[in-house]
Enzyme design. Structure first.
Site, PDB file in Angstrom:
ATOM      1  N   GLU A  32      61.361   8.272  60.625  1.00 26.81           N
ATOM      2  CA  GLU A  32      61.294   7.734  62.242  1.00 26.81           C
ATOM      3  C   GLU A  32      61.312   8.648  63.262  1.00 26.81           C
ATOM      4  O   GLU A  32      61.783   9.805  63.204  1.00 26.81           O
ATOM      5  CB  GLU A  32      62.386   6.827  61.675  1.00 26.81           C
ATOM      6  CG  GLU A  32      63.548   7.429  61.692  1.00 26.81           C
ATOM      7  CD  GLU A  32      65.753   6.842  62.366  1.00 26.81           C
ATOM      8  OE1 GLU A  32      65.115   5.803  61.653  1.00 26.81           O
ATOM      9  OE2 GLU A  32      65.759   7.408  62.595  1.00 26.81           O
ATOM     10  N   HIS A  58      62.616   9.403  67.455  1.00 26.52           N
ATOM     11  CA  HIS A  58      63.263   8.813  68.198  1.00 26.52           C
ATOM     12  C   HIS A  58      63.202   9.411  69.632  1.00 26.52           C
ATOM     13  O   HIS A  58      63.815  10.932  69.488  1.00 26.52           O
ATOM     14  CB  HIS A  58      64.216   8.011  68.358  1.00 26.52           C
ATOM     15  CG  HIS A  58      65.569   8.446  67.114  1.00 26.52           C
ATOM     16  ND1 HIS A  58      66.314   9.194  67.597  1.00 26.52           N
ATOM     17  CD2 HIS A  58      65.014   7.864  65.907  1.00 26.52           C
ATOM     18  CE1 HIS A  58      66.785   9.826  65.971  1.00 26.52           C
ATOM     19  NE2 HIS A  58      66.056   9.069  64.854  1.00 26.52           N
ATOM     20  N   HIS A 107      70.173  14.563  66.742  1.00 24.96           N
ATOM     21  CA  HIS A 107      70.727  13.726  65.592  1.00 24.96           C
ATOM     22  C   HIS A 107      71.661  15.203  65.068  1.00 24.96           C
ATOM     23  O   HIS A 107      70.552  15.952  65.565  1.00 24.96           O
ATOM     24  CB  HIS A 107      70.612  13.142  64.480  1.00 24.96           C
ATOM     25  CG  HIS A 107      69.351  12.163  64.495  1.00 24.96           C
ATOM     26  ND1 HIS A 107      70.746  10.898  64.538  1.00 24.96           N
ATOM     27  CD2 HIS A 107      68.721  11.608  63.669  1.00 24.96           C
ATOM     28  CE1 HIS A 107      70.241  10.192  64.183  1.00 24.96           C
ATOM     29  NE2 HIS A 107      69.046  10.478  63.952  1.00 24.96           N
ATOM     30  N   HIS A 145      61.565  13.271  60.751  1.00 27.00           N
ATOM     31  CA  HIS A 145      62.298  13.090  60.176  1.00 27.00           C
ATOM     32  C   HIS A 145      62.308  12.510  59.148  1.00 27.00           C
ATOM     33  O   HIS A 145      62.449  11.295  59.366  1.00 27.00           O
ATOM     34  CB  HIS A 145      63.348  13.418  61.106  1.00 27.00           C
ATOM     35  CG  HIS A 145      64.116  11.975  61.947  1.00 27.00           C
ATOM     36  ND1 HIS A 145      63.705  12.355  62.673  1.00 27.00           N
ATOM     37  CD2 HIS A 145      65.380  11.945  61.659  1.00 27.00           C
ATOM     38  CE1 HIS A 145      64.763  10.774  63.330  1.00 27.00           C
ATOM     39  NE2 HIS A 145      65.387  10.724  63.221  1.00 27.00           N
ATOM     40  N   CYS A 201      76.111  12.910  59.350  1.00 26.75           N
ATOM     41  CA  CYS A 201      75.089  12.360  61.231  1.00 26.75           C
ATOM     42  C   CYS A 201      76.318  12.377  62.553  1.00 26.75           C
ATOM     43  O   CYS A 201      76.419  10.975  62.363  1.00 26.75           O
ATOM     44  CB  CYS A 201      73.709  11.318  60.552  1.00 26.75           C
ATOM     45  SG  CYS A 201      72.796  11.254  62.153  1.00 26.75           S
TER      46      CYS A 201
HETATM   47 MN    MN Z   1      67.001   8.905  63.160  1.00 22.19          MN
END
Ligand code: MN
Length: 149
Positions: free
Chosen positions: A62, A64, A68, A102, A116
């Site tokens: 994914e 975004h 992270h 990632h 995370c």
């Molecule tokens: Mn992610």
């Protein structure tokens, strides 16, 4: 309000912390992975989660807008970041920039877990289109990673 102090239990669990499915089933491709949210106070502005995969497990591929900050906590695996595949082990730090593809994959034979850090308020992840997957697969190491080889 979360308890001010929470004891670790054996087996990478924490007292009173729910052991949840990684995501809603069918919402995105993933395999053999769980989620525990360790800190999620809105006033912190961020959350700290612990994700753990069984041998052969993987997170969703994914990207975004939100970032992270990841610290590997347990076991060995590989991380895809953009078009780069890296082997990771406990203590390693991985910064996932905005809009970067990632995915994490556990090395066969042992569980693989990571902490995370993420924004409390965040955008929804995007999944790659068929064309974007084909583009990623042009890099041989990435194709091998995506096929779990
Ligand atoms: Mn992610």
């Amino acid at each position: 309000m979360t308890e001010p102090a929470i004891r670790a239990c054996s087996g990478f669990r924490w007292q009173g912390v729910e052991h949840r499915p990684y995501k809603e089933e069918g919402s995105a491709p993933f395999h053999a992975i769980s989620r525990q949210v360790l800190f999620e106070e809105p006033a912190l502005g961020c959350e700290l989660r612990y994700f753990e995969m069984d041998s052969g497990g993987y997170s969703t591929l994914e990207r975004h807008e939100h970032m992270h900050g990841v610290m590997i906590f347990r076991g060995h695996g590989h991380c895809l970041l953009g078009t780069t595949v890296r082997a990771v082990q406990p203590g390693d730090l991985v910064t996932i920039p905005a809009w970067t593809w990632h995915q994490f994959r556990a090395t066969a034979g042992e569980p693989f877990g990571f902490l995370c850090m993420v924004n409390h308020q965040r955008d929804r992840p995007q999944l790659p289109t068929a064309a974007e997957q084909a583009e990623l697969r042009r890099v041989p190491e990435v194709a091998a990673f995506l096929d779990g080889r």
